[in-house]
Motif scaffolding. Structure first.
Motif, PDB file in Angstrom:
ATOM      1  N   ASP A 389      37.648  34.975  40.238  1.00  0.00           N
ATOM      2  CA  ASP A 389      38.510  34.912  39.055  1.00  0.00           C
ATOM      3  C   ASP A 389      38.310  36.096  38.117  1.00  0.00           C
ATOM      4  OD1 ASP A 389      35.964  34.245  38.349  1.00  0.00           O
ATOM      5  OD2 ASP A 389      36.482  32.459  37.188  1.00  0.00           O
ATOM      6  N   ASP A 390      37.676  37.160  38.612  1.00  0.00           N
ATOM      7  CA  ASP A 390      37.453  38.335  37.777  1.00  0.00           C
ATOM      8  C   ASP A 390      38.771  38.958  37.315  1.00  0.00           C
ATOM      9  OD1 ASP A 390      34.761  38.446  37.548  1.00  0.00           O
ATOM     10  OD2 ASP A 390      34.455  40.154  38.869  1.00  0.00           O
ATOM     11  N   ASP A 391      38.748  39.434  36.081  1.00  0.00           N
ATOM     12  CA  ASP A 391      39.810  40.311  35.604  1.00  0.00           C
ATOM     13  C   ASP A 391      39.515  41.699  36.171  1.00  0.00           C
ATOM     14  OD1 ASP A 391      41.583  41.901  34.296  1.00  0.00           O
ATOM     15  OD2 ASP A 391      40.878  41.438  32.264  1.00  0.00           O
ATOM     16  N   LEU A 392      40.303  42.128  37.120  1.00  0.00           N
ATOM     17  CA  LEU A 392      40.000  43.387  37.814  1.00  0.00           C
ATOM     18  C   LEU A 392      40.114  44.598  36.901  1.00  0.00           C
ATOM     19  CD1 LEU A 392      41.603  42.854  41.339  1.00  0.00           C
ATOM     20  CD2 LEU A 392      39.330  42.245  40.504  1.00  0.00           C
ATOM     21  N   SER A 393      40.730  44.419  35.736  1.00  0.00           N
ATOM     22  CA  SER A 393      40.803  45.551  34.809  1.00  0.00           C
ATOM     23  C   SER A 393      39.419  45.928  34.283  1.00  0.00           C
ATOM     24  CB  SER A 393      41.736  45.222  33.644  1.00  0.00           C
ATOM     25  OG  SER A 393      41.207  44.177  32.841  1.00  0.00           O
ATOM     26  N   GLY A 394      38.430  45.086  34.501  1.00  0.00           N
ATOM     27  CA  GLY A 394      37.065  45.418  34.101  1.00  0.00           C
ATOM     28  C   GLY A 394      36.369  46.373  35.044  1.00  0.00           C
ATOM     29  N   TYR A 395      37.084  46.816  36.087  1.00  0.00           N
ATOM     30  CA  TYR A 395      36.498  47.730  37.072  1.00  0.00           C
ATOM     31  C   TYR A 395      37.276  49.039  37.104  1.00  0.00           C
ATOM     32  CZ  TYR A 395      34.189  43.525  38.820  1.00  0.00           C
ATOM     33  OH  TYR A 395      33.441  42.384  38.922  1.00  0.00           O
ATOM     34  N   ASP A 396      36.553  50.118  37.351  1.00  0.00           N
ATOM     35  CA  ASP A 396      37.202  51.406  37.606  1.00  0.00           C
ATOM     36  C   ASP A 396      37.516  51.585  39.088  1.00  0.00           C
ATOM     37  OD1 ASP A 396      37.032  52.045  34.935  1.00  0.00           O
ATOM     38  OD2 ASP A 396      35.173  53.191  35.144  1.00  0.00           O
ATOM     39  N   ALA A 397      36.725  50.930  39.947  1.00  0.00           N
ATOM     40  CA  ALA A 397      36.929  51.048  41.393  1.00  0.00           C
ATOM     41  C   ALA A 397      36.359  49.812  42.070  1.00  0.00           C
ATOM     42  CB  ALA A 397      36.272  52.313  41.944  1.00  0.00           C
ATOM     43  N   ILE A 398      36.902  49.525  43.255  1.00  0.00           N
ATOM     44  CA  ILE A 398      36.469  48.374  44.044  1.00  0.00           C
ATOM     45  C   ILE A 398      36.258  48.824  45.484  1.00  0.00           C
ATOM     46  CG2 ILE A 398      37.214  46.159  45.040  1.00  0.00           C
ATOM     47  CD1 ILE A 398      38.611  45.594  42.368  1.00  0.00           C
ATOM     48  N   ILE A 399      35.183  48.303  46.093  1.00  0.00           N
ATOM     49  CA  ILE A 399      34.896  48.569  47.504  1.00  0.00           C
ATOM     50  C   ILE A 399      35.195  47.311  48.309  1.00  0.00           C
ATOM     51  CG2 ILE A 399      33.128  49.211  49.181  1.00  0.00           C
ATOM     52  CD1 ILE A 399      31.558  50.449  46.815  1.00  0.00           C
ATOM     53  N   LEU A 400      35.970  47.470  49.388  1.00  0.00           N
ATOM     54  CA  LEU A 400      36.188  46.393  50.365  1.00  0.00           C
ATOM     55  C   LEU A 400      35.295  46.722  51.558  1.00  0.00           C
ATOM     56  CD1 LEU A 400      40.087  46.151  50.110  1.00  0.00           C
ATOM     57  CD2 LEU A 400      38.373  44.773  48.920  1.00  0.00           C
ATOM     58  N   PRO A 401      34.187  45.989  51.748  1.00  0.00           N
ATOM     59  CA  PRO A 401      33.104  46.488  52.591  1.00  0.00           C
ATOM     60  C   PRO A 401      33.287  46.381  54.093  1.00  0.00           C
ATOM     61  CG  PRO A 401      32.483  44.414  51.589  1.00  0.00           C
ATOM     62  CD  PRO A 401      33.792  44.799  50.980  1.00  0.00           C
ATOM     63  N   GLY A 402      34.281  45.661  54.599  1.00  0.00           N
ATOM     64  CA  GLY A 402      34.485  45.700  56.047  1.00  0.00           C
ATOM     65  C   GLY A 402      34.850  44.384  56.680  1.00  0.00           C
ATOM     66  N   ARG A 404      36.810  41.052  57.368  1.00  0.00           N
ATOM     67  CA  ARG A 404      38.200  40.662  57.118  1.00  0.00           C
ATOM     68  C   ARG A 404      38.188  39.355  56.330  1.00  0.00           C
ATOM     69  NH1 ARG A 404      43.158  40.457  61.440  1.00  0.00           N
ATOM     70  NH2 ARG A 404      41.972  42.174  62.333  1.00  0.00           N
ATOM     71  N   CYS A 405      38.619  39.403  55.074  1.00  0.00           N
ATOM     72  CA  CYS A 405      38.478  38.236  54.205  1.00  0.00           C
ATOM     73  C   CYS A 405      39.636  38.048  53.235  1.00  0.00           C
ATOM     74  CB  CYS A 405      37.179  38.341  53.399  1.00  0.00           C
ATOM     75  SG  CYS A 405      37.180  39.669  52.186  1.00  0.00           S
ATOM     76  N   LEU A 406      40.599  38.962  53.189  1.00  0.00           N
ATOM     77  CA  LEU A 406      41.599  38.944  52.132  1.00  0.00           C
ATOM     78  C   LEU A 406      42.729  37.959  52.423  1.00  0.00           C
ATOM     79  CD1 LEU A 406      41.961  42.748  51.306  1.00  0.00           C
ATOM     80  CD2 LEU A 406      40.519  41.048  50.176  1.00  0.00           C
ATOM     81  N   SER A 407      43.068  37.176  51.411  1.00  0.00           N
ATOM     82  CA  SER A 407      44.243  36.315  51.468  1.00  0.00           C
ATOM     83  C   SER A 407      45.438  37.068  50.892  1.00  0.00           C
ATOM     84  CB  SER A 407      43.997  35.043  50.660  1.00  0.00           C
ATOM     85  OG  SER A 407      43.863  35.358  49.278  1.00  0.00           O
ATOM     86  N   ALA A 408      46.615  36.466  51.015  1.00  0.00           N
ATOM     87  CA  ALA A 408      47.796  37.081  50.420  1.00  0.00           C
ATOM     88  C   ALA A 408      47.635  37.193  48.909  1.00  0.00           C
ATOM     89  CB  ALA A 408      49.040  36.260  50.775  1.00  0.00           C
ATOM     90  N   LYS A 409      47.013  36.182  48.289  1.00  0.00           N
ATOM     91  CA  LYS A 409      46.761  36.225  46.849  1.00  0.00           C
ATOM     92  C   LYS A 409      45.836  37.389  46.497  1.00  0.00           C
ATOM     93  CE  LYS A 409      44.650  33.545  43.107  1.00  0.00           C
ATOM     94  NZ  LYS A 409      43.949  32.267  42.759  1.00  0.00           N
ATOM     95  N   ASP A 410      44.786  37.582  47.302  1.00  0.00           N
ATOM     96  CA  ASP A 410      43.880  38.718  47.075  1.00  0.00           C
ATOM     97  C   ASP A 410      44.645  40.033  47.174  1.00  0.00           C
ATOM     98  OD1 ASP A 410      41.664  36.987  46.874  1.00  0.00           O
ATOM     99  OD2 ASP A 410      41.302  37.069  49.037  1.00  0.00           O
ATOM    100  N   GLY A 411      45.527  40.109  48.173  1.00  0.00           N
ATOM    101  CA  GLY A 411      46.304  41.331  48.347  1.00  0.00           C
ATOM    102  C   GLY A 411      47.158  41.643  47.135  1.00  0.00           C
ATOM    103  N   ARG A 412      47.745  40.608  46.543  1.00  0.00           N
ATOM    104  CA  ARG A 412      48.569  40.829  45.349  1.00  0.00           C
ATOM    105  C   ARG A 412      47.711  41.295  44.179  1.00  0.00           C
ATOM    106  NH1 ARG A 412      51.044  36.143  47.506  1.00  0.00           N
ATOM    107  NH2 ARG A 412      49.851  34.768  46.111  1.00  0.00           N
ATOM    108  N   ARG A 413      46.536  40.703  44.031  1.00  0.00           N
ATOM    109  CA  ARG A 413      45.640  41.137  42.944  1.00  0.00           C
ATOM    110  C   ARG A 413      45.260  42.600  43.121  1.00  0.00           C
ATOM    111  NH1 ARG A 413      40.469  38.037  42.815  1.00  0.00           N
ATOM    112  NH2 ARG A 413      40.221  38.890  40.727  1.00  0.00           N
ATOM    113  N   LEU A 414      44.929  42.972  44.342  1.00  0.00           N
ATOM    114  CA  LEU A 414      44.516  44.350  44.599  1.00  0.00           C
ATOM    115  C   LEU A 414      45.697  45.317  44.507  1.00  0.00           C
ATOM    116  CD1 LEU A 414      42.026  43.624  47.505  1.00  0.00           C
ATOM    117  CD2 LEU A 414      41.438  44.696  45.322  1.00  0.00           C
TER     118      LEU A 414
END
Length: 659
Positions: A389-402, A404-414
């Motif tokens: 539930d993080d507000d992603l605006s609190g980050y300058d960058a994000i690492i997706l480490p490898g 496979r875990c993303l849902s469609a909702k995660d994809g929209r957030r990213l």
């Protein structure tokens, strides 16, 4: 509930029925002297152990046959006299006598057999028994009712500061009669492991919730912790939030033998997001729990304790009380040496909030996540774990480490995230679909065609790397660059995968002379895609060349870290924010664990001198000083950063930046 106690002991007391004189040498004054020598302000003490024996006058359970006093009551009285809190330990997942008397309470495998170590099969009474081997219990049915009865008599019989319940194994699936009935009643498929896992999680949630309600009815301020649900290497814990019934989260770890000194950093950064106090746990032992006569050197304990504080955690060291009940004074002198330092620095760390603006999106693939974490730690690149539930605006960058875990909702957030994104391997792919969840500058073509491959790094990611093709011990996935994307590294594939039918020399097949049709690294805008699972590769092989490639790629999407320093790869950096005190605290750590036999050992605390440190935060900082020494440091300011030189880092040094 009062703030968390900072200098804790977890006192194991698993004692066989074959040993007499249980607690016969317990002495209140000696007990108190040990705790005061160790500078301890909380100790977990035993009501019921893995042998199923109780150390108080129980009616519901089984008292140890050779116990002649209320040992639990005597320990509580001794602790409270000197202001030490003492939560009550109670075993759940392992309970030997209960398992023998009630085999129906054991976890059952799919074939109906009891879930027990394979070494037990065919063993006779004279067969040597390996360590840490118990039959596993299911907290349902009659066993759940027994636990409730025992917890209630503890609540009514003692002034309980808290409860510490042990061995919750969500990753172990169960087909016992209780679970089979529950799954059938719920319409679940007993042959579908996903359904079995869901029922297992529901069973544990119900069990823990009922215990928590029972305790709260008698002791509303008591702490409650269920051990095992804070492991990150069991995905059920995070998927089902099994830790939500805890009032605090203890992070059990034995870095000498349980995977090294970097596991704490990843777990601490995850549980910093949960919103409850967290406690880092290690042991006084050279190897593992239950090791009588095993000792770490005080220097190792000091480094571990300083690391705990640096990651915002309270400190806990495990011990094991002798069956006689007499405390080992050398143990508490060693722990006291570490806790003396903790007393000086705890105000600068425990409860602090990780301040980095780089996020590591945990994928649930342990090797990928831990490998990326190790590369970040070894390059002193501070990071936070991204919460759901993080507000992603609190980050300058994000690492997706490898993983496979993303849902469609995660994809929209990213997709809506405006910062930089570094994608490794399958980290950007949707679960269950062969396409990327976000625009990564590439189109997915498929998995690797060979067992290994090689990379040729281009200029943008080639700093510090060889120009020749270098080996990747696991081939990268195949993806085609999209229009407008820049290729940063090219792949050379081997002539063939190594098999019995086709092999060349001792190890891997050499590369061909032409570049593969798919690239190894691609950039479009502020997103960089690396085709290889560099975290997993680094976790398994530890080659610096892969860490350097990762670091170079990260710099493209995260050019200005919140905190920067230069230390050898064994150096660690953690920046904490303490808004209530209007300050940031940078923690610098340095010790190099060495492999000695099967253990990692910290032996030589070598000082580092004149260590540069720069932090970049939104607040206007007024100055910097060493903690706990209080010495002011000369600062150099730029538009948005402040830089200092730390004269010496000997094991640990905190630097306070006020605003």
């Amino acid at each position: 509930m009062e703030s968390i106690r900072t200098r804790q002991i977890h006192l194991d007391f698993h004692t066989s029925e074959l040993i007499r004189g249980i607690g016969s040498r317990f002495d209140k004054r000696q007990w108190q002297e040990a705790l005061q020598t160790g500078r301890v302000n909380l100790i977990n003490i035993f009501a019921k152990c893995h042998h199923s024996w109780c150390y108080y006058p129980t009616r519901a359970g089984m008292r140890h046959p050779h116990l002649r006093l209320d040992l639990l009551g005597a320990q509580i009285e001794a602790c409270h006299e000197i202001g030490v809190k003492c939560p009550i330990y109670f075993t759940v997942g392992w309970s030997a006598a209960d398992a023998e008397l009630h085999p129906e309470w054991c976890i059952r495998n799919r074939d109906g057999s009891i879930c027990a170590p394979r070494w037990d099969r065919g063993a006779t009474p004279d067969t040597p028994k390996p360590g840490v081997q118990w039959k596993c219990m299911c907290p349902s049915g009659g066993y759940h009712e027994l636990i409730l009865a025992q917890v209630e008599e503890l609540c009514t019989g003692y002034d309980a500061d808290g409860f510490w319940f042990d061995i919750y194994q969500a990753e172990r699936l169960c087909w016992c009669d209780n679970c089979l009935r529950g799954m059938l009643d719920a319409g679940l498929d007993i042959d579908d492991e996903k359904d079995v896992q869901r029922h297992r999680a529901d069973t544990m949630h119900g069990h823990m919730a009922e215990i928590a309600r029972l305790i709260a009815g008698y002791h509303s301020d008591a702490s409650i912790y269920f051990n095992g649900v804070t492991r990150l290497d069991g995905s059920a814990n995070t998927r089902y939030r099994l830790y939500r019934h805890n009032t605090q989260n203890d992070l059990e770890d034995l870095p000498t033998t349980w995977g090294g000194y970097d596991k704490l950093a990843l777990r601490a950064r995850y549980f910093a997001n949960v919103g409850k106090p967290y406690v880092a746990m290690s042991g006084k032992f050279h190897t593992s729990w239950g090791e009588f006569g095993g000792f770490k050197h005080p220097d190792a304990l000091r480094f571990e304790a300083a690391s705990m504080v640096a990651y915002g955690a309270a400190c806990n060291f495990g011990d094991h009380l002798h069956p006689s009940g007499e405390m080992d004074m050398d143990t508490y002198r060693n722990i006291g040496a570490a806790f003396e330092y903790v007393e000086k620095i705890e105000q600068y760390g425990i409860g602090g909030r990780p301040a980095a603006r780089l996020g590591l999106w945990l994928s649930g693939s342990d090797a990928d996540d831990e490998g990326v974490s190790s590369m970040l730690l070894e390059t002193q690149t501070d990071y936070r774990a991204v919460a759901d539930d993080d507000d992603l605006s609190g980050y300058d960058a994000i690492i997706l480490p490898g993983g496979r875990c993303l849902s469609a909702k995660d994809g929209r957030r990213l997709a809506d995230f405006e910062g930089g994104v570094l994608i490794l391997g399958e980290g950007g792919l949707l679960v269950g679909e062969d396409r990327f969840a976000l625009d990564a500058g590439v189109e997915y073509l498929g998995p690797a065609s060979y067992d290994i491959d090689y990379l040729c790094a281009g200029e943008a990611v080639g700093g510090g790397l060889v120009r020749s093709p270098f080996l990747c011990y696991e081939a990268g996935l195949r993806a085609a660059p999209a229009a407008g994307a820049d290729v940063l590294a090219r792949v050379r594939e081997p002539h063939f995968s190594r098999t019995y039918g086709a092999y060349c020399g001792h190890l891997n097949t050499p590369y061909g002379q032409a570049d593969a049709a798919h690239p190894g690294a691609v950039r479009r805008g502020n997103r960089v895609f690396l085709a290889h699972h560099l975290g997993r590769i680094y976790h398994a092989h530890g080659a610096r060349v892969h860490r350097q490639l990762f670091r170079n790629a990260l710099a493209l999407v995260y050019p200005t870290p919140t905190a920067q320093t230069e230390m050898p790869s064994a150096g660690r950096l953690s920046l904490l924010h303490q808004p209530e005190q209007r300050r940031y605290v940078a923690h610098l750590l340095y010790a190099a664990p060495l492999q000695r036999g099967r253990c990692l050992v910290i032996e030589d605390l070598v000082p580092l001198h004149n260590v540069p440190l720069t932090i970049t935060v939104p607040e206007e900082l007024s100055g910097a000083q060493l903690a706990p020494q209080g010495d002011a440091l000369e600062v150099q300011r730029s538009a948005d950063s402040i830089a200092v030189v730390v004269p010496e880092v000997h094991c640990h040094q905190a630097v306070v930046f006020d605003y």
